[in-house]
Write an enzyme that holds these catalytic residues in place. Structure first.
Site, PDB file in Angstrom:
ATOM      1  N   GLU A 124       7.168  -7.688  13.680  1.00 42.57           N
ATOM      2  CA  GLU A 124       6.249  -8.585  14.459  1.00 42.57           C
ATOM      3  C   GLU A 124       4.383  -8.297  14.416  1.00 42.57           C
ATOM      4  O   GLU A 124       3.673  -9.249  14.896  1.00 42.57           O
ATOM      5  CB  GLU A 124       6.694  -9.629  15.756  1.00 42.57           C
ATOM      6  CG  GLU A 124       6.020  -9.586  16.377  1.00 42.57           C
ATOM      7  CD  GLU A 124       6.145 -10.973  16.046  1.00 42.57           C
ATOM      8  OE1 GLU A 124       4.733 -11.857  15.467  1.00 42.57           O
ATOM      9  OE2 GLU A 124       6.711 -12.209  15.982  1.00 42.57           O
ATOM     10  N   GLY A 129      -1.429  -7.550  16.004  1.00 40.04           N
ATOM     11  CA  GLY A 129      -1.193  -7.162  16.660  1.00 40.04           C
ATOM     12  C   GLY A 129       0.384  -7.165  17.901  1.00 40.04           C
ATOM     13  O   GLY A 129       1.616  -7.315  18.009  1.00 40.04           O
ATOM     14  N   LYS A 200      -3.332  -9.730   6.180  1.00 39.16           N
ATOM     15  CA  LYS A 200      -2.476 -10.439   7.271  1.00 39.16           C
ATOM     16  C   LYS A 200      -2.433 -12.471   6.940  1.00 39.16           C
ATOM     17  O   LYS A 200      -1.212 -12.620   6.913  1.00 39.16           O
ATOM     18  CB  LYS A 200      -3.181 -10.506   8.416  1.00 39.16           C
ATOM     19  CG  LYS A 200      -2.999  -9.047   9.210  1.00 39.16           C
ATOM     20  CD  LYS A 200      -4.246  -9.364  10.386  1.00 39.16           C
ATOM     21  CE  LYS A 200      -4.810  -7.539  11.297  1.00 39.16           C
ATOM     22  NZ  LYS A 200      -5.374  -7.898  12.139  1.00 39.16           N
TER      23      LYS A 200
END
Length: 403
Positions: A124, A129, A200
């Protein structure tokens, strides 16, 4: 009592330990029994800390201890972090990580190993973050096909652009400010060249479409070429400049995935996301747009996401989470050549050549013989072809997509 371990005692690793200490009662109440950090792996000497007796330098101590069932990997990189993660999974220990580079490049392999050994590999914290995004995609939005993901995925670059937009600070000076404030590393390449955001968007694309998007194959452009002139011109067009990671799904199941600066209209929800904050917009075919917003990094914010994954692993020790994607063999990544975008361009040269070379939607009066143009939509390859032609009679000083 549940026993866990932490590999790495940098910013995030020390934060994970702090979260378990700070919220011990809450964590015990949620998982049903107390959780103890039995080991912290790091080669440096932390013996002076109150929990200095927990430090080990030999990974095999963690690997071979049957009491340790969940491990946090917060080392970073794809060297030792990959090796230790793989060995933990093979030893029957779940692993939770904030390591975006490892998840983006070796995630499918590690998920397969986790499945084979009946444990979890969870990440996660690798995107956003402390912002929840992975779990909502896997659970709350699981009934959706994902048509688009678009977001500000890097706090460092967003801080730099915010300083340029609001304080008229040059890119170089804004970068120095980011470094002084601890928002940028001494070597900021991964941030300012877009590599961090690229990893990401690859992870999010992997999850959304079920097959690997390799960061080495995804188009990636950073913000190093953005000037104050571009920022001012964007403002005149009613826009701001943001570095976006984006995935757009096509009807045939393929998708564009890329990272690049964009001009976005000031009425877009992403336009007001400033400083080190991140925001990720996910478009489901049932939900429409859903936006996730918050600090994309930071010690305790990221650590809380790692700790939450570890708690999830404890709670689901007997029934692993179903997280998986392929090895890239479906070849879902579509070449950028055909992606249609409107463009902002800054051109020095003859007006007639500019109007002949680009499908102009709006054109500014020239300042020092430099024109600012907003185009109708053009495919990437066609725009590149026209830029090359214009450079024969002048100079295209900037070309940025408009979202």
């Amino acid at each position: 009592m549940i026993k866990v371990a932490i590999m790495g005692h940098g910013t995030v690793g020390s934060g994970v330990y702090e979260v378990f200490e700070m919220n011990a009662e809450k964590i015990a109440r949620v998982v049903g029994e107390p959780v103890e950090v039995k080991y912290v792996l790091d080669l440096r000497d932390f013996s002076a800390l109150p929990y200095g007796n927990k430090f080990v330098t030999d990974f095999s101590v963690i690997e071979n201890d049957p009491e340790v069932t969940v491990v946090a990997e917060v080392m970073g990189g794809v060297g030792a972090a990959y090796t230790f993660t793989k060995r933990c999974l093979e030893a029957g220990k779940s692993v939770c990580t904030s390591n975006k580079e490892l998840v983006a490049t070796r995630g499918e392999e590690l998920l397969q190993i986790a499945e084979a050994h009946g444990v979890n590999y969870m990440f996660e914290a690798s995107v956003g973050g402390g912002i929840p995004i992975i779990r909502p995609m896997l659970q709350c939005l699981a009934a959706n096909e994902f048509d688009e993901i678009c977001g500000i995925l890097n706090g460092t670059t967003n801080y730099i652009l915010t300083q340029m937009i609001h304080n008229d600070v040059t890119f170089a000076d804004a970068l120095k400010q980011a470094q002084l404030n601890g928002y940028a590393e001494k070597d900021p390449t991964a941030d300012i060249e877009g590599h961090d955001a690229c990893r990401k968007i690859c992870i999010l694309s992997d999850l959304a479409l079920g097959d690997k998007f390799d960061p080495d194959e995804v188009s990636c452009e950073g913000i190093t070429k953005i000037t104050l002139e571009d920022v001012a011109n964007a403002d005149k067009l009613g826009c701001v400049i943001k570095l976006l990671g984006r995935m757009v799904r096509n009807e045939d199941g393929t998708a564009y995935a890329y990272v690049a600066p964009h001009l976005i209209h000031k009425d877009s929800p992403l336009a007001s996301v400033e400083d080190v904050f991140n925001a990720i917009m996910v478009k489901g075919n049932a939900t429409g747009d859903v936006m996730f917003y918050g600090k994309g990094a930071g010690k305790l914010a990221t650590a809380s996401a790692v700790a939450a994954d570890m708690m999830d692993c404890v709670e689901h020790a007997e029934r692993r989470r179903r997280i998986m994607w392929g090895d890239g063999s479906k070849h879902l990544l579509r070449p950028m050549d055909t992606l249609q975008s409107a463009w902002y361009a800054r051109f020095k040269g003859p007006r007639e050549e500019l109007e002949k070379g680009l499908p102009v939607e709006s054109l500014s009066e020239p300042a020092a013989n430099v024109f600012v143009v907003r185009t109708h939509k053009l495919a990437t390859a066609e725009m590149q072809k026209r830029i090359a032609k214009l450079n024969e009679c002048g100079e295209v000083r900037a070309a940025i997509r408009i979202l």
